[in-house]
Write an enzyme that holds these catalytic residues in place. Structure first.
Site, mmCIF file in Angstrom:
data_model
loop_
_atom_site.group_PDB
_atom_site.id
_atom_site.type_symbol
_atom_site.label_atom_id
_atom_site.label_comp_id
_atom_site.label_asym_id
_atom_site.label_seq_id
_atom_site.Cartn_x
_atom_site.Cartn_y
_atom_site.Cartn_z
ATOM 1 N N LYS A 22 0.833 -1.216 0.000
ATOM 2 C CA LYS A 22 0.000 0.000 0.000
ATOM 3 C C LYS A 22 0.861 1.258 0.000
ATOM 4 C CE LYS A 22 -1.365 1.726 3.984
ATOM 5 N NZ LYS A 22 -1.300 3.084 4.495
ATOM 6 N N ASN A 23 1.882 1.291 0.859
ATOM 7 C CA ASN A 23 2.661 2.520 0.990
ATOM 8 C C ASN A 23 3.629 2.747 -0.165
ATOM 9 O OD1 ASN A 23 1.274 3.132 3.263
ATOM 10 N ND2 ASN A 23 2.886 2.507 4.700
ATOM 11 N N CYS A 116 -4.495 13.456 13.550
ATOM 12 C CA CYS A 116 -4.479 12.042 13.227
ATOM 13 C C CYS A 116 -4.344 11.262 14.517
ATOM 14 C CB CYS A 116 -3.296 11.780 12.299
ATOM 15 S SG CYS A 116 -2.998 10.079 11.971
ATOM 16 N N ARG A 121 1.126 15.103 12.874
ATOM 17 C CA ARG A 121 1.903 14.715 11.698
ATOM 18 C C ARG A 121 2.154 15.958 10.844
ATOM 19 N NH1 ARG A 121 -0.639 9.251 9.360
ATOM 20 N NH2 ARG A 121 1.229 9.293 8.085
ATOM 21 N N ASP A 308 5.158 0.809 11.795
ATOM 22 C CA ASP A 308 3.895 0.209 11.357
ATOM 23 C C ASP A 308 3.707 -1.208 11.903
ATOM 24 O OD1 ASP A 308 3.348 2.530 10.061
ATOM 25 O OD2 ASP A 308 3.904 1.824 8.076
ATOM 26 N N ARG A 400 -8.422 -0.239 5.214
ATOM 27 C CA ARG A 400 -7.594 0.799 4.581
ATOM 28 C C ARG A 400 -6.282 0.227 4.066
ATOM 29 N NH1 ARG A 400 -6.079 5.554 8.069
ATOM 30 N NH2 ARG A 400 -4.874 5.788 6.172
HETATM 31 C C1 EPZ Z 1 4.690 7.012 5.902
HETATM 32 O O1 EPZ Z 1 4.004 8.146 6.428
HETATM 33 C C2 EPZ Z 1 3.701 5.883 5.900
HETATM 34 N N1 EPZ Z 1 2.556 6.246 5.052
HETATM 35 C C3 EPZ Z 1 3.256 5.549 7.317
HETATM 36 O O2 EPZ Z 1 2.412 4.407 7.275
HETATM 37 C C4 EPZ Z 1 4.486 5.205 8.152
HETATM 38 O O3 EPZ Z 1 4.097 4.985 9.476
HETATM 39 C C5 EPZ Z 1 5.495 6.353 8.082
HETATM 40 O O4 EPZ Z 1 5.804 6.658 6.693
HETATM 41 C C6 EPZ Z 1 6.791 6.049 8.793
HETATM 42 O O5 EPZ Z 1 7.369 4.899 8.253
HETATM 43 C C7 EPZ Z 1 2.654 6.114 3.742
HETATM 44 O O6 EPZ Z 1 3.665 5.756 3.187
HETATM 45 C C8 EPZ Z 1 1.421 6.387 2.963
HETATM 46 P P1 EPZ Z 1 6.976 10.293 7.799
HETATM 47 P P2 EPZ Z 1 4.688 9.592 6.334
HETATM 48 O O7 EPZ Z 1 6.882 11.608 7.116
HETATM 49 O O8 EPZ Z 1 5.581 9.669 5.169
HETATM 50 C C9 EPZ Z 1 7.701 13.537 11.122
HETATM 51 C C10 EPZ Z 1 0.552 3.085 7.813
HETATM 52 O O9 EPZ Z 1 0.103 2.594 8.882
HETATM 53 N N2 EPZ Z 1 7.512 14.533 10.073
HETATM 54 O O10 EPZ Z 1 8.093 9.381 7.376
HETATM 55 O O11 EPZ Z 1 3.612 10.592 6.473
HETATM 56 C C11 EPZ Z 1 6.454 12.732 11.441
HETATM 57 O O12 EPZ Z 1 5.573 13.441 12.296
HETATM 58 C C12 EPZ Z 1 1.064 4.506 7.759
HETATM 59 O O13 EPZ Z 1 0.579 2.462 6.752
HETATM 60 C C13 EPZ Z 1 7.830 15.846 10.329
HETATM 61 O O14 EPZ Z 1 8.263 16.216 11.429
HETATM 62 O O15 EPZ Z 1 5.576 9.554 7.646
HETATM 63 C C14 EPZ Z 1 7.035 11.487 12.047
HETATM 64 O O16 EPZ Z 1 7.370 11.732 13.385
HETATM 65 C C15 EPZ Z 1 0.809 5.294 8.983
HETATM 66 N N3 EPZ Z 1 7.658 16.770 9.341
HETATM 67 C C16 EPZ Z 1 8.318 11.283 11.239
HETATM 68 O O17 EPZ Z 1 8.613 12.572 10.663
HETATM 69 C C17 EPZ Z 1 7.195 16.423 8.101
HETATM 70 O O18 EPZ Z 1 7.064 17.302 7.242
HETATM 71 C C18 EPZ Z 1 8.218 10.279 10.121
HETATM 72 O O19 EPZ Z 1 7.041 10.527 9.348
HETATM 73 C C19 EPZ Z 1 6.904 15.077 7.841
HETATM 74 C C20 EPZ Z 1 7.072 14.147 8.842
#
Ligand code: EPZ
Length: 439
Positions: A22-23, A116, A121, A308, A400
């Site tokens: 999915k991701n 969320c 996020r 995850d 989802r």
């Molecule tokens: C991806 O989300 C995945 N979603 C998430 O999977 C997964 O948990 C996550 O990566 C971490 O591996 C998809 O790929 C669709 P991040 P993403 O930006 O990219 C912080 C699931 O269950 N951050 O890597 O949105 C953030 O708050 C989902 O399938 C900032 O600070 O996650 C977090 O602490 C849930 N500023 C960390 O970085 C930003 O601009 C990592 O988040 C962006 C993120």
């Protein structure tokens, strides 16, 4: 409203085939916006998030057709630039249309993703990366309004307070693929899904090096063409089946389980005494002794233990022999499942970004509510090892991201059934009756 009725089951014997990730597919679908030509994407999981991304693309004027696990995306000189609130509010991953829209259309209006259940996020890194390439942003009426006359290459350090960002890396890499000049992303996310996106873009004609490492170099090209591309297997789905076998016992072959995507998970599960054979393109998982040993786990960006899989791992540790500490370093608030697991008899307390888990000998089935996608898997695993009936609502979260999860369990002999709320009441009456009869 649907619910799952879950009863004690196991061991799991047989084979499961892992669906596409999915991701990986979500940013790849968004990257189709970079070209005018059609692309065919194979091994696409039939999950709600993919349907939502299809709806966003359709809203932008793109034609999207499904045929089994094959998705055809025809951008056809689409003219839309708006990803509306109704769709974005249902799936945060919608943010990954931001980079492609800016690069291709010079404009993007994407509803600001809201709060969320797994915590705050922020999207500052998405802004930082695209601004360095020449985009400007304003927030108007709850929408991110981005504009860019022409995106240019830049050197971008993309680290946030919690490390790298998967979708910020995806947004910047996608936009940079057709920007003017060379972009270098430092502290890029190394997740296999980022590598899959890079491979998709390369197949479209992009020039990308270093994907899978923290420094990615992208040399912008004039245009990208349509391709036929196969999505990688879902490592989170594979990891969930590994934990299911660890909890329920048995001998399960996971077709599509890729050891190089699951190194940290394999390492931890082996420590708990689970036996794992790495085969060619699959994993064989066996629970080798009666009880699972408690281990400490810290989630980290890839190649660390994936956030995850934190919730399913917590369900496993809640039944392990001993005390374990599970520390969440990616989403410090991703602990909504603790209360639900405790309702089933688990003994878990939270201290800051860690959960202290004292393993218990039995779970007792209960009505529970899945608060998010991965928590839903954790509660199902807990229910399958609990005495009496567990009724789980919030099944829409499971849908989802896990295709046919409960059907897979049923094929392996597990006692799990999806019913409407009314049917669920009938079953609960039966349980109440039995309890009275044997009390
Ligand atoms: C991806 O989300 C995945 N979603 C998430 O999977 C997964 O948990 C996550 O990566 C971490 O591996 C998809 O790929 C669709 P991040 P993403 O930006 O990219 C912080 C699931 O269950 N951050 O890597 O949105 C953030 O708050 C989902 O399938 C900032 O600070 O996650 C977090 O602490 C849930 N500023 C960390 O970085 C930003 O601009 C990592 O988040 C962006 C993120």
């Amino acid at each position: 409203m649907e619910k799952l009725l879950i009863r004690k089951s196991g061991p799991l014997q047989g084979t499961v085939i892992i669906h596409g990730a999915k991701n990986a597919v979500l940013p790849i679908m968004a990257a189709c916006l970079l070209s005018d030509e059609p692309s065919i994407i194979e091994n696409v999981p039939q999950v709600t998030d993919v349907m939502l991304m299809s709806d966003i693309l359709r809203h932008l004027g793109v034609t999207v057709d499904f045929s089994g696990d094959r998705l055809t995306v025809r951008p056809n000189r689409y003219a839309g630039t708006v990803a509306p609130y109704e769709l974005v509010s249902r799936m945060r991953a919608s943010i990954c249309v931001l980079g492609p829209l800016l690069a291709r259309q010079g404009k993007a209006q994407v509803s600001m993703p809201g709060g969320c259940v797994i915590g705050l996020r922020p999207i500052d890194l998405h802004f930082k990366g695209l601004q360095a390439m020449g985009a400007t942003f304003a927030i108007e009426h709850g929408y991110i309004v981005g504009t860019a006359n022409e995106l240019h290459g830049a050197k971008i350090h993309l680290a946030g307070a919690f490390g790298s960002s998967v979708l910020a890396t995806a947004n910047v890499m996608s936009a940079a693929a057709i920007a003017d000049g060379v972009t270098v992303i430092e502290h890029a996310a190394c997740e296999p899904e980022v590598v899959d996106l890079a491979n998709f873009l390369i197949a479209m004609g992009a020039r990308i090096e270093g994907h899978g490492s923290p420094v990615i170099r992208i040399e912008g090209v004039e245009r990208l063409h349509g391709v036929r591309y196969r999505i990688i297997p879902d490592r989170v789905e594979a990891g969930t089946w590994m934990m299911a076998t660890a909890m329920l016992g048995g001998d399960l072959t996971i077709e599509g389980g890729q050891a190089d995507h699951l190194g940290a998970v394999i390492d931890k599960l082996c420590e708990t005494t689970v036996a794992i054979d790495k085969l060619n393109g699959s994993l064989r998982v066996r629970r080798s002794c009666d009880s699972i040993r408690a281990v400490d786990v810290t989630t980290l960006p890839f190649p660390g233990f994936p956030t995850d899989l934190q919730a399913p791992m917590m369900a496993l540790m809640a039944r392990a022999r001993g005390v374990s500490v599970l520390t969440e370093k990616v989403y410090p608030e991703r602990f909504m499942h603790i209360a639900e697991l405790n309702r089933m008899g688990a003994s878990i307390t939270r201290e800051g970004t860690s959960a202290i888990i004292k393993g218990v000998a039995r779970f007792s089935g209960a009505p529970v509510t899945a608060p998010d996608l991965r928590a839903s898997a954790a509660l199902i695993l807990a229910g399958l090892t609990a005495e009496n009936l567990t009724e789980m609502v919030g099944v829409e979260h499971l849908d989802r991201g896990y295709q046919d999860f409960e059907k897979g369990l049923v094929r392996l002999g597990a006692d799990i059934r999806r019913v409407t709320a009314e049917e669920g009441m009938v079953d609960r009456d039966r349980v109440t009756f039995n309890v009275e009869r044997y009390a």
